[in-house]
Design an enzyme around this catalytic site. Structure first.
Site, short mmCIF file in Angstrom:
data_model
loop_
_atom_site.label_atom_id
_atom_site.label_comp_id
_atom_site.label_asym_id
_atom_site.label_seq_id
_atom_site.Cartn_x
_atom_site.Cartn_y
_atom_site.Cartn_z
N ASN A 94 39.00 54.73 -10.23
CA ASN A 94 39.86 56.04 -9.48
C ASN A 94 39.82 56.90 -10.72
O ASN A 94 40.59 56.60 -11.66
CB ASN A 94 41.17 55.57 -9.14
N CYS B 90 48.31 59.28 -10.25
CA CYS B 90 49.03 58.57 -9.22
C CYS B 90 50.11 57.75 -9.63
O CYS B 90 51.04 57.94 -10.22
CB CYS B 90 48.37 58.35 -7.93
N1 ING Z 1 49.76 56.07 -4.47
C1 ING Z 1 51.00 55.87 -4.56
C2 ING Z 1 51.69 56.12 -5.61
O1 ING Z 1 52.16 55.43 -6.69
C3 ING Z 1 52.89 54.17 -4.00
C4 ING Z 1 51.53 54.05 -4.24
C5 ING Z 1 53.54 54.97 -2.90
C6 ING Z 1 53.63 53.15 -4.76
C7 ING Z 1 55.04 54.94 -2.75
C8 ING Z 1 55.09 53.61 -4.56
C9 ING Z 1 55.85 54.12 -3.72
O2 ING Z 1 52.36 57.18 -5.61
C10 ING Z 1 48.85 55.85 -5.27
N2 ING Z 1 47.44 56.32 -4.85
O3 ING Z 1 48.82 55.35 -6.26
#
Ligand code: ING
Length: 303
Positions: free
Chosen positions: A109, A171
């Site tokens: 990624n 992210c």
């Molecule tokens: N998505 C989310 C992020 O860390 C997540 C996964 C969502 C973690 C909500 C914790 C709470 O923002 C990615 N793609 O990492």
């Protein structure tokens, strides 16, 4: 003052059937708006060319491969680089990277930093992969990033560009203090990141109801504690039934949000990012050389 006029170009949903040609057209439209509003750098989301495919179990390898880029730029993404060069604007964009390294197919990624001349000056591969490597029962949407990507093997780098020290993450990385601190120890002045953040990630209503708060908390803390600008750009809205948080932001080294998106669609926000704000924090509160006590931190790098 060393100022970077910066834009965050938030994307609304990308449907599974949308082509790269479609998404590149949307990115170019926002790049033009960013330029028209005086930006010299625009930050796009994570996985900006396709829908967030880790929400599904995809068993057919050819279908899975169709979501990855095998070259960057490739034939369908080149128009974005050409437009950037024509406009004289740089950009950061995230995508799924498929490469062969040490004779093995690798999936990352990934995000890149491209200068106003259209040259790739830096590349980053996401280190912190959230979710699971196998489908979980009871979920309406999966989160299979551990299945579809390997942890990044490039570390957290910084690059001199735009008159400052630029860093990237992706992210989930933004939730981990180590991400910002490793770049902070390299003198980072602006961290660019994209995110795809579903509201129903943990399936715990009390936690998931705080998704917006935790999104901004993570970036504001990272910015303040490392005296750096943070630009966080969402892909958001209801994408193939999965509702993802928007509220893209540009955060000052003070920790203050100086610009925020207010829709859940394609939206450009901009800010005048004065890198010398971070400098003042580094000369006082966060003067790492004078204040840090690394001997007390050793546990941080233990498994
Ligand atoms: N998505 C989310 C992020 O860390 C997540 C996964 C969502 C973690 C909500 C914790 C709470 O923002 C990615 N793609 O990492």
């Amino acid at each position: 003052a060393r100022v970077i006029n910066t834009a965050s170009a938030q994307m609304g949903p990308i449907s599974r059937s949308e082509t790269r040609r479609d998404t590149v057209r949307r990115l170019i439209e926002m790049m033009r708006e960013a330029k028209a509003r005086g930006a010299e750098l625009v930050v796009f989301p994570e996985l900006a060319f396709t829908t967030f495919f880790p929400r599904w179990l995809i068993e057919d390898e050819a279908e899975l491969d169709s979501f990855y880029e095998t070259e960057m730029p490739g034939p369908e993404t080149a128009p974005l680089f050409e437009e950037a060069k024509k406009l004289g604007i740089g950009f950061n964009v995230g995508y799924a990277e498929l490469v062969h390294e040490q004779g093995k197919k690798r999936r990352y990624n990934t995000a890149i930093l491209v200068d106003p001349g259209g040259e790739i000056v830096g590349k980053y591969r996401k280190v912190h992969l959230p979710g699971h490597d196998a489908p979980q029962p009871g979920r309406t949407h999966q989160h299979l990033e551990k299945r579809y990507f390997e942890p990044g093997n490039l570390g957290f780098g910084v690059w001199r560009a735009y008159g400052g020290v630029m860093g990237m993450c992706i992210c989930n990385d933004r939730r981990w203090p180590e991400t910002y601190r490793v770049m902070g120890l390299q003198g980072v002045e602006m961290v660019m990141l994209g995110y795809n953040t579903p509201y129903d990630h943990t399936q715990h209503p009390d936690i998931d109801s705080l998704t917006q708060f935790h999104n901004h908390l993570s970036m504001q803390a990272g910015a303040y504690q490392n005296a750096t600008w943070v630009v966080g750009t969402a892909k958001c809205g209801v994408e193939e039934g999965s509702n993802m948080v928007g509220q893209s932001v540009i955060v000052s080294p003070s920790g203050e949000i100086v610009a925020m998106a207010s829709t859940i669609g394609d939206e450009v926000i901009t800010a005048r990012c004065d890198l010398d704000i971070g400098k003042r924090y580094r000369e006082t509160i966060f003067d790492f050389a004078r204040h840090r006590e690394p001997d007390a931190y050793r546990l941080i790098v233990e498994r």
